[in-house]
Write a protein that holds these residues in place. Sequence first.
Motif, PDB file in Angstrom:
ATOM      1  N   ARG A   7      17.943  12.867   0.985  1.00 48.44           N
ATOM      2  CA  ARG A   7      16.849  12.291   0.050  1.00 48.44           C
ATOM      3  C   ARG A   7      17.524  11.661  -1.048  1.00 48.44           C
ATOM      4  NH1 ARG A   7      11.213  14.734   0.954  1.00 48.44           N
ATOM      5  NH2 ARG A   7      10.443  12.810  -0.530  1.00 48.44           N
ATOM      6  N   LEU A  11      17.529   7.877  -2.329  1.00 44.92           N
ATOM      7  CA  LEU A  11      16.873   7.516  -3.741  1.00 44.92           C
ATOM      8  C   LEU A  11      17.839   6.756  -4.339  1.00 44.92           C
ATOM      9  CD1 LEU A  11      14.684   7.937  -5.687  1.00 44.92           C
ATOM     10  CD2 LEU A  11      15.977   9.958  -6.237  1.00 44.92           C
ATOM     11  N   ALA A  14      18.054   3.188  -3.233  1.00 42.85           N
ATOM     12  CA  ALA A  14      16.908   2.184  -3.347  1.00 42.85           C
ATOM     13  C   ALA A  14      16.751   2.023  -4.923  1.00 42.85           C
ATOM     14  CB  ALA A  14      15.584   2.897  -3.145  1.00 42.85           C
ATOM     15  N   SER A 151       9.209   2.125   0.797  1.00 45.52           N
ATOM     16  CA  SER A 151       8.537   3.116   0.848  1.00 45.52           C
ATOM     17  C   SER A 151       8.497   4.108  -0.542  1.00 45.52           C
ATOM     18  CB  SER A 151       8.651   4.067   1.894  1.00 45.52           C
ATOM     19  OG  SER A 151      10.024   4.668   1.862  1.00 45.52           O
ATOM     20  N   TRP A 152       9.107   3.232  -1.648  1.00 40.48           N
ATOM     21  CA  TRP A 152       9.434   3.963  -2.629  1.00 40.48           C
ATOM     22  C   TRP A 152       8.989   3.330  -4.057  1.00 40.48           C
ATOM     23  CZ3 TRP A 152      12.276   8.615  -3.237  1.00 40.48           C
ATOM     24  CH2 TRP A 152      12.961   8.880  -1.962  1.00 40.48           C
ATOM     25  N   SER A 173       7.556   8.767  -3.527  1.00 43.80           N
ATOM     26  CA  SER A 173       7.931   8.691  -2.257  1.00 43.80           C
ATOM     27  C   SER A 173       6.594   8.467  -1.276  1.00 43.80           C
ATOM     28  CB  SER A 173       9.002   9.164  -1.445  1.00 43.80           C
ATOM     29  OG  SER A 173       8.492  10.541  -1.523  1.00 43.80           O
ATOM     30  N   LYS A 174       6.565   7.531  -0.323  1.00 40.24           N
ATOM     31  CA  LYS A 174       5.474   7.495   0.352  1.00 40.24           C
ATOM     32  C   LYS A 174       5.515   8.223   1.598  1.00 40.24           C
ATOM     33  CE  LYS A 174       2.165   3.992   1.665  1.00 40.24           C
ATOM     34  NZ  LYS A 174       1.845   2.633   1.926  1.00 40.24           N
ATOM     35  N   GLU A 175       4.746   9.292   1.742  1.00 42.03           N
ATOM     36  CA  GLU A 175       4.793  10.010   2.887  1.00 42.03           C
ATOM     37  C   GLU A 175       3.492   9.954   3.752  1.00 42.03           C
ATOM     38  OE1 GLU A 175       5.281  14.304   1.539  1.00 42.03           O
ATOM     39  OE2 GLU A 175       7.058  13.688   0.558  1.00 42.03           O
ATOM     40  N   TRP A 179       1.199   8.757  -1.547  1.00 44.64           N
ATOM     41  CA  TRP A 179       2.238   8.690  -2.421  1.00 44.64           C
ATOM     42  C   TRP A 179       2.409   9.925  -3.090  1.00 44.64           C
ATOM     43  CZ3 TRP A 179       5.740   4.750  -2.834  1.00 44.64           C
ATOM     44  CH2 TRP A 179       5.496   3.461  -1.988  1.00 44.64           C
ATOM     45  N   ASP A 182       8.353  12.337  -6.143  1.00 46.47           N
ATOM     46  CA  ASP A 182       9.651  12.891  -5.578  1.00 46.47           C
ATOM     47  C   ASP A 182      10.547  13.390  -6.637  1.00 46.47           C
ATOM     48  OD1 ASP A 182      12.331  12.171  -4.200  1.00 46.47           O
ATOM     49  OD2 ASP A 182      10.829  13.035  -2.861  1.00 46.47           O
TER      50      ASP A 182
END
Length: 190
Positions: A7, A11, A14, A151-152, A173-175, A179, A182
Amino acid sequence: MSTTSLRRGILLAAIVPALLTAGCAAGGTGQAMKGAASPPTAPSDTATDTGPPADMSPPATDTMSPSPSGTMSPSGGADAAAPRAVVEEFFSAMADKDTDKAVALFAPDAVAAVDGEPTAEGTEGLRSLIKGEEEETTGSPTIEEAMVVDSWAFVRATKGEGADETRAFFVLSKENSDWKIDRLMTNSAS
């Protein structure tokens, strides 16, 4: 490789291009930014050109940039509304001293680096950190900037005034369709 390491790598992958893109769009003056933002030049037809022929140039790749589908929203916009709402909800929960509500806004393996406190990791670490936050700041939170890249999301906010101002940087983060915070990092202006 652990999930946390993976992760963190994603990150960084991104954040760095997003920051470079934002710096270039803002007219950054660094040479690296100028080079990255400069359009390619057409090959010269003169005999004094000593560069490689156009057909031998490496192909341009852009694997780290936001997708062309319009999922990057540096100025906020509709894409950034949901992450902004999560950050506003976090500040509201903190003002109400609602630890459970604040912790629920974080991903299960989230990390928070709050100014003057040990770094908190995971749900229980965050719960301890949030319960220990007794210091009040004056004023309402202000969302300074919000950006969504795939997705961030990145949200920068401030709360308080003058020497009591606290600055916060949220990575969300999109889960599924939600949102979650994170990463959170804060510091004070003084």
